[in-house]
Motif scaffolding. Structure first.
Motif, PDB file in Angstrom:
ATOM      1  N   THR A  65       0.848  -1.194   0.000  1.00 21.47           N
ATOM      2  CA  THR A  65       0.000   0.000   0.000  1.00 21.47           C
ATOM      3  C   THR A  65       0.881   1.239   0.000  1.00 21.47           C
ATOM      4  N   GLN A  66       0.666   2.135  -0.924  1.00 19.32           N
ATOM      5  CA  GLN A  66       1.500   3.323  -1.044  1.00 19.32           C
ATOM      6  C   GLN A  66       0.924   4.523  -0.284  1.00 19.32           C
ATOM      7  N   ARG A  67      -0.377   4.644  -0.309  1.00 21.68           N
ATOM      8  CA  ARG A  67      -1.009   5.717   0.446  1.00 21.68           C
ATOM      9  C   ARG A  67      -2.406   5.283   0.839  1.00 21.68           C
ATOM     10  N   MET A  68      -2.840   5.818   1.963  1.00 21.76           N
ATOM     11  CA  MET A  68      -4.181   5.555   2.444  1.00 21.76           C
ATOM     12  C   MET A  68      -4.824   6.874   2.820  1.00 21.76           C
ATOM     13  N   ALA A  69      -6.126   6.931   2.595  1.00 13.62           N
ATOM     14  CA  ALA A  69      -6.813   8.206   2.760  1.00 13.62           C
ATOM     15  C   ALA A  69      -8.178   8.022   3.414  1.00 13.62           C
ATOM     16  N   TRP A  70      -8.678   9.118   3.938  1.00 15.17           N
ATOM     17  CA  TRP A  70     -10.058   9.222   4.398  1.00 15.17           C
ATOM     18  C   TRP A  70     -10.798  10.163   3.452  1.00 15.17           C
ATOM     19  N   PHE A  71     -11.972   9.732   3.057  1.00 12.84           N
ATOM     20  CA  PHE A  71     -12.891  10.560   2.287  1.00 12.84           C
ATOM     21  C   PHE A  71     -14.197  10.659   3.059  1.00 12.84           C
ATOM     22  N   ARG A  72     -15.013  11.591   2.686  1.00 11.34           N
ATOM     23  CA  ARG A  72     -16.339  11.693   3.275  1.00 11.34           C
ATOM     24  C   ARG A  72     -17.346  12.092   2.206  1.00 11.34           C
ATOM     25  N   GLN A  73     -18.589  11.717   2.467  1.00 13.70           N
ATOM     26  CA  GLN A  73     -19.652  12.038   1.531  1.00 13.70           C
ATOM     27  C   GLN A  73     -20.919  12.370   2.296  1.00 13.70           C
ATOM     28  N   ALA A  74     -21.372  13.607   2.131  1.00  8.17           N
ATOM     29  CA  ALA A  74     -22.618  14.049   2.740  1.00  8.17           C
ATOM     30  C   ALA A  74     -23.758  13.765   1.766  1.00  8.17           C
ATOM     31  N   PRO A  75     -24.985  13.663   2.274  1.00  5.67           N
ATOM     32  CA  PRO A  75     -26.128  13.397   1.388  1.00  5.67           C
ATOM     33  C   PRO A  75     -26.242  14.429   0.272  1.00  5.67           C
ATOM     34  N   GLY A  76     -26.352  13.946  -0.947  1.00  6.97           N
ATOM     35  CA  GLY A  76     -26.509  14.832  -2.090  1.00  6.97           C
ATOM     36  C   GLY A  76     -25.235  15.480  -2.587  1.00  6.97           C
ATOM     37  N   LYS A  77     -24.101  15.088  -2.003  1.00  4.90           N
ATOM     38  CA  LYS A  77     -22.824  15.682  -2.413  1.00  4.90           C
ATOM     39  C   LYS A  77     -21.867  14.607  -2.897  1.00  4.90           C
ATOM     40  N   GLY A  78     -20.816  15.055  -3.570  1.00  3.34           N
ATOM     41  CA  GLY A  78     -19.795  14.145  -4.042  1.00  3.34           C
ATOM     42  C   GLY A  78     -18.860  13.710  -2.935  1.00  3.34           C
ATOM     43  N   ARG A  79     -18.008  12.728  -3.257  1.00  2.00           N
ATOM     44  CA  ARG A  79     -17.059  12.229  -2.273  1.00  2.00           C
ATOM     45  C   ARG A  79     -15.893  13.218  -2.167  1.00  2.00           C
ATOM     46  N   GLU A  80     -15.620  13.651  -0.945  1.00  2.00           N
ATOM     47  CA  GLU A  80     -14.622  14.686  -0.677  1.00  2.00           C
ATOM     48  C   GLU A  80     -13.428  14.099   0.060  1.00  2.00           C
ATOM     49  N   ALA A  81     -12.229  14.417  -0.431  1.00  2.00           N
ATOM     50  CA  ALA A  81     -11.020  13.967   0.250  1.00  2.00           C
ATOM     51  C   ALA A  81     -10.834  14.744   1.551  1.00  2.00           C
ATOM     52  N   VAL A  82     -10.483  14.033   2.607  1.00  2.00           N
ATOM     53  CA  VAL A  82     -10.296  14.638   3.925  1.00  2.00           C
ATOM     54  C   VAL A  82      -8.810  14.666   4.301  1.00  2.00           C
ATOM     55  N   ALA A  83      -8.156  13.513   4.213  1.00  2.00           N
ATOM     56  CA  ALA A  83      -6.750  13.428   4.609  1.00  2.00           C
ATOM     57  C   ALA A  83      -6.124  12.201   3.968  1.00  2.00           C
ATOM     58  N   VAL A  84      -4.819  12.266   3.788  1.00  2.00           N
ATOM     59  CA  VAL A  84      -4.072  11.143   3.217  1.00  2.00           C
ATOM     60  C   VAL A  84      -2.789  10.949   4.010  1.00  2.00           C
ATOM     61  N   ILE A  85      -2.304   9.723   4.055  1.00  2.00           N
ATOM     62  CA  ILE A  85      -1.007   9.438   4.638  1.00  2.00           C
ATOM     63  C   ILE A  85      -0.243   8.525   3.688  1.00  2.00           C
ATOM     64  N   TYR A  86       1.006   8.899   3.432  1.00  2.00           N
ATOM     65  CA  TYR A  86       1.860   8.083   2.580  1.00  2.00           C
ATOM     66  C   TYR A  86       2.551   7.065   3.466  1.00  2.00           C
ATOM     67  N   THR A  87       2.267   5.803   3.207  1.00  2.00           N
ATOM     68  CA  THR A  87       2.618   4.762   4.157  1.00  2.00           C
ATOM     69  C   THR A  87       4.121   4.566   4.307  1.00  2.00           C
ATOM     70  N   GLY A  88       4.886   4.946   3.311  1.00  2.00           N
ATOM     71  CA  GLY A  88       6.333   4.759   3.398  1.00  2.00           C
ATOM     72  C   GLY A  88       6.983   5.623   4.462  1.00  2.00           C
ATOM     73  N   ASP A  89       6.684   6.923   4.468  1.00  2.00           N
ATOM     74  CA  ASP A  89       7.315   7.827   5.421  1.00  2.00           C
ATOM     75  C   ASP A  89       6.328   8.446   6.394  1.00  2.00           C
ATOM     76  N   GLY A  90       5.047   8.099   6.260  1.00  2.00           N
ATOM     77  CA  GLY A  90       4.046   8.606   7.201  1.00  2.00           C
ATOM     78  C   GLY A  90       3.666  10.057   7.007  1.00  2.00           C
ATOM     79  N   SER A  91       4.043  10.649   5.896  1.00  2.00           N
ATOM     80  CA  SER A  91       3.749  12.073   5.699  1.00  2.00           C
ATOM     81  C   SER A  91       2.271  12.262   5.375  1.00  2.00           C
ATOM     82  N   PRO A  92       1.616  13.227   6.033  1.00  2.00           N
ATOM     83  CA  PRO A  92       0.196  13.462   5.824  1.00  2.00           C
ATOM     84  C   PRO A  92      -0.089  14.719   4.999  1.00  2.00           C
ATOM     85  N   SER A  93      -1.282  14.752   4.453  1.00  2.00           N
ATOM     86  CA  SER A  93      -1.814  15.978   3.869  1.00  2.00           C
ATOM     87  C   SER A  93      -3.289  16.051   4.235  1.00  2.00           C
TER      88      SER A  93
END
Length: 125
Positions: free
Chosen positions: A31-59
């Motif tokens: 796994t190279q990166r893992m992320a959290w997304f969220r989706q509210a009713p009637g809206k598209g899927r929105e990126a919340v946060a990501v972590i790059y599994t190699g060095d743990g760097s987040p955005s």
């Protein structure tokens, strides 16, 4: 076969906190990166946060920066999202996602290979 299972959602009042977990079952080692997304009713899927599994760097998305923290526990094959100072606009279904061959922007859901079924977060004012 890879399976992602989220937990930790619930109902809280504004200003409260929740910690989401996502356990990864299956072939996790590349796994190279893992992320959290969220989706509210009637809206598209929105990126919340990501972590790059190699060095743990987040955005983070600007809307959650300073309030949410993404982290990983490799020994437990688990991804976390600590959410503090929750706001009503954070109400959504939250999904974790795994990307084995990252190419495009982390903010775009189409680049992710596996998804969990989601956990609901509801924040009341």
């Amino acid at each position: 076969q890879v399976q992602l299972v989220e937990s930790g959602g619930g109902s809280v009042q504004a200003g409260g906190s929740l910690k989401l977990s996502c356990v990864v079952f299956g072939y996790v080692y590349e796994t190279q990166r893992m992320a959290w997304f969220r989706q509210a009713p009637g809206k598209g899927r929105e990126a919340v946060a990501v972590i790059y599994t190699g060095d743990g760097s987040p955005s983070y998305a600007d809307s959650v920066k300073g309030r949410f923290t993404i982290s990983q526990d490799n020994a437990k094959n688990t991804l976390y999202l600590q959410m503090n100072n929750l706001k009503p606009e954070d109400t959504a279904m939250y999904f974790c996602a795994a990307d084995y061959r990252p190419t495009g922007s982390w903010r775009l859901p189409q680049w992710y290979d596996y998804w969990g079924r989601g956990t609901q977060v509801t924040v009341s004012s």
